[in-house]
Structures are given as structure tokens and as C-alpha cells.
Motif scaffolding. Structure first.
Motif, PDB file in Angstrom:
ATOM      1  N   GLU A   1       1.351  -1.243  -0.350  1.00 39.81           N
ATOM      2  CA  GLU A   1       0.125  -0.348  -0.018  1.00 39.81           C
ATOM      3  C   GLU A   1       0.989   1.211  -0.004  1.00 39.81           C
ATOM      4  O   GLU A   1       0.542   2.448  -0.954  1.00 39.81           O
ATOM      5  CB  GLU A   1      -1.441   0.013   1.377  1.00 39.81           C
ATOM      6  N   ASP A   2       1.963   2.076   1.360  1.00 37.99           N
ATOM      7  CA  ASP A   2       3.072   2.254   0.730  1.00 37.99           C
ATOM      8  C   ASP A   2       4.107   2.226   0.766  1.00 37.99           C
ATOM      9  O   ASP A   2       4.836   0.326   1.177  1.00 37.99           O
ATOM     10  CB  ASP A   2       2.325   3.309   1.931  1.00 37.99           C
ATOM     11  N   VAL A   3       4.968   3.412   0.841  1.00 38.89           N
ATOM     12  CA  VAL A   3       6.570   2.877   0.928  1.00 38.89           C
ATOM     13  C   VAL A   3       6.846   2.256   2.356  1.00 38.89           C
ATOM     14  O   VAL A   3       7.672   1.012   2.058  1.00 38.89           O
ATOM     15  CB  VAL A   3       7.481   3.895   0.875  1.00 38.89           C
ATOM     16  N   ASP A   4       5.805   2.586   3.144  1.00 30.56           N
ATOM     17  CA  ASP A   4       6.746   2.203   4.330  1.00 30.56           C
ATOM     18  C   ASP A   4       6.659   0.554   4.607  1.00 30.56           C
ATOM     19  O   ASP A   4       7.690  -0.212   5.122  1.00 30.56           O
ATOM     20  CB  ASP A   4       6.023   2.681   5.625  1.00 30.56           C
ATOM     21  N   ALA A   5       5.224  -0.119   4.384  1.00 30.10           N
ATOM     22  CA  ALA A   5       4.858  -1.536   4.029  1.00 30.10           C
ATOM     23  C   ALA A   5       6.012  -1.999   3.368  1.00 30.10           C
ATOM     24  O   ALA A   5       6.425  -3.316   3.039  1.00 30.10           O
ATOM     25  CB  ALA A   5       4.113  -1.471   3.725  1.00 30.10           C
ATOM     26  N   ALA A   6       6.608  -1.335   2.224  1.00 29.94           N
ATOM     27  CA  ALA A   6       7.409  -1.766   0.665  1.00 29.94           C
ATOM     28  C   ALA A   6       8.679  -2.145   2.093  1.00 29.94           C
ATOM     29  O   ALA A   6       9.574  -3.839   1.814  1.00 29.94           O
ATOM     30  CB  ALA A   6       6.877  -1.436   0.006  1.00 29.94           C
ATOM     31  N   VAL A   7       8.631  -0.744   2.833  1.00 31.83           N
ATOM     32  CA  VAL A   7      10.325  -1.183   2.937  1.00 31.83           C
ATOM     33  C   VAL A   7      10.397  -2.297   3.906  1.00 31.83           C
ATOM     34  O   VAL A   7      11.296  -3.095   4.490  1.00 31.83           O
ATOM     35  CB  VAL A   7      10.954  -0.132   3.510  1.00 31.83           C
ATOM     36  N   GLY A   8       9.398  -2.206   4.668  1.00 25.79           N
ATOM     37  CA  GLY A   8       9.626  -3.170   5.925  1.00 25.79           C
ATOM     38  C   GLY A   8       9.286  -5.010   5.496  1.00 25.79           C
ATOM     39  O   GLY A   8       9.521  -5.383   6.566  1.00 25.79           O
TER      40      GLY A   8
END
Lengths: 135, 110
Positions: free
Chosen positions: B101-108
Motif C-alpha cells: 500500500e505504501d513505501v513504509d510497508a514495502a520497505v518493511g
């Protein structure tokens, strides 16, 4: 019945797409359908540039848009090498990523995005592609 | 326009506007630069991309292929709008992409 002629160069893809998107929206297509028309037009013009004219050759693309109560028709005319899309098999990407061959993806997008697609190699030279999108 | 941000283990590439045959080489160049630096955990932030052509899909999958040859390497997508998903869906290639959904979730996710 808007009609424009563009030089067949990558840097003109955005302008060609803007031309068809404005016409699609004016004809009453929804946002998702207008995107499909834009995508198909982009892929068709890219194929004309890469295969019909080839990378180093100059050429032009004529883009005609017709709208009626059923939807939108895009007609793309080029004067390059004849192209027979029927010789290009329907592509499926069911192999593992490492073995994936992405050639033919543009044609798959054109066929998937539009409701009707007709390729014609013209006896007088060049090609005509007619693509329809219904509301 | 393509920008990249380096985190501890992950690099985020942010592109904007259209990704077509005219602009895809710039995106490929950005990915290639990171791969040359042996950065194989990549996120593409697509929040400002409004059009994705087959040329863009080709760059994403070729980069993903090279990342996945490395241990824990991958290229994942963040913030793809409906248009981007439409291109991947019509191409029949959605199953190759991990989307967040967003960059934070992708990085995580790494």
C-alpha cells in the motif's frame, strides 16, 4: 472527428496519448476505459515505431478518432513495413520469471485493453489499425 | 524524473509521470546504477506514476529478475494506483509483482 499526424518518435508518445485521452473523455468514456484507450494507443504507436518503421527510420503516424453513442474508435495509419498481427501468437506469461520472454507484451495489452482490434496491411503500402472501445 | 533514497538495507526509487518507451531508459539507468553498487533490495514508489506502458513493465521485470538472483534480493512495488495495476493485470504479469500500500510497508517487507 479529430485527426492529427505525428512524427513517429518516442518523445511524441505523451502527446499522442493526450490527444486520444481528451477525445475519449469528451466522448463520455469513464476514467478506466479512457486509460485502456491510452494504453492501447501507446502500445500500438510504439510497435509502429519499432517494427513498422524501425528505430532509425523517419516516419509518421496519423491518428483519427471517431466517437458515437456506443463508444470510441481509434484508427492509426502508418506508411512503414507491412505488419501481420495474426502471425503473432497470443502470449501467456506462465513461465518462471527467470525464463520469461516479454516479447509480444505490447500486442497482448492492445488486445486486452480494447474491445475490437483489426490490423490491416494496405495494398497501397503501410498499415491501418482500427481499435474500438465500447462504453 | 527519477529520484532514489537509500535506507539501511533497502533503496527506494521514486519516479513520476509517464513510464513509456521515451522515459523508461531513465528508470532503467537508475535501477542499473543501484545494481552496480550491489544494492539488490529495491522498492519502487509509484505514487506519482500515472501511466505504465509495456516498456516500463519490461524494466521492472528485468530488474526484479536480476535482484532475485541474490539472497533476499527483490524489487517490490509501493503505492501503485488503479492504472498501474490495470497495465500489469492486462499484461497477465500481476502474479510476479509484490505490491504494498505504501513505501513504509514495502520497505518493511525486506
Amino acid at each position: 472527428m479529430p485527426k492529427e499526424t505525428f512524427a513517429a518518435r518516442y518523445e511524441n508518445l505523451a502527446q499522442i496519448c493526450e490527444f486520444v485521452t481528451i477525445a475519449s473523455e469528451a466522448a463520455g468514456l469513464g476514467e478506466a476505459d479512457a486509460y485502456c484507450v491510452e494504453l492501447a494507443t501507446n502500445e500500438a504507436c510504439t510497435n509502429i515505431m519499432e517494427y513498422s518503421y524501425g528505430e532509425d527510420k523517419e516516419g509518421k503516424i496519423e491518428c483519427l478518432i471517431e466517437a458515437d453513442d456506443k463508444g470510441v474508435t481509434i484508427v492509426l495509419r502508418d506508411w512503414g513495413k507491412p505488419f501481420d498481427a495474426n502471425e503473432v501468437p497470443e502470449k501467456t506469461f506462465d513461465k518462471p520469471l527467470e525464463k520469461l520472454d516479454l516479447r509480444g507484451i505490447g500486442l497482448r495489452l492492445i488486445r486486452g485493453a480494447m474491445d475490437e482490434v483489426e490490423f490491416e496491411a494496405l495494398p497501397v503500402g503501410g498499415n491501418r489499425l482500427t481499435m474500438r472501445k465500447y462504453r | 524524473m527519477v529520484e532514489s533514497t537509500q535506507f539501511d538495507k533497502v533503496d527506494v526509487i521514486k519516479a513520476s509521470g509517464r513510464i513509456d518507451s521515451h522515459t523508461a531508459p531513465e528508470l532503467k539507468e537508475a535501477f542499473d546504477g543501484l545494481l552496480e553498487k550491489k544494492r539488490y533490495s529495491l522498492v519502487i514508489d509509484m505514487s506519482e506514476i500515472d501511466f505504465l506502458s509495456s516498456s516500463g513493465v519490461w524494466v521492472l521485470l528485468e530488474t526484479q529478475k536480476r535482484c532475485r538472483r541474490r539472497k533476499r534480493g527483490d524489487l517490490v512495488i509501493a503505492s501503485a494506483n488503479d492504472n498501474i495495476q490495470k497495465t500489469l493485470d492486462l499484461a497477465g504479469l500481476m502474479h510476479f509483482m509484490k505490491m504494498y500500500e505504501d513505501v513504509d510497508a514495502a520497505v518493511g517487507s525486506f
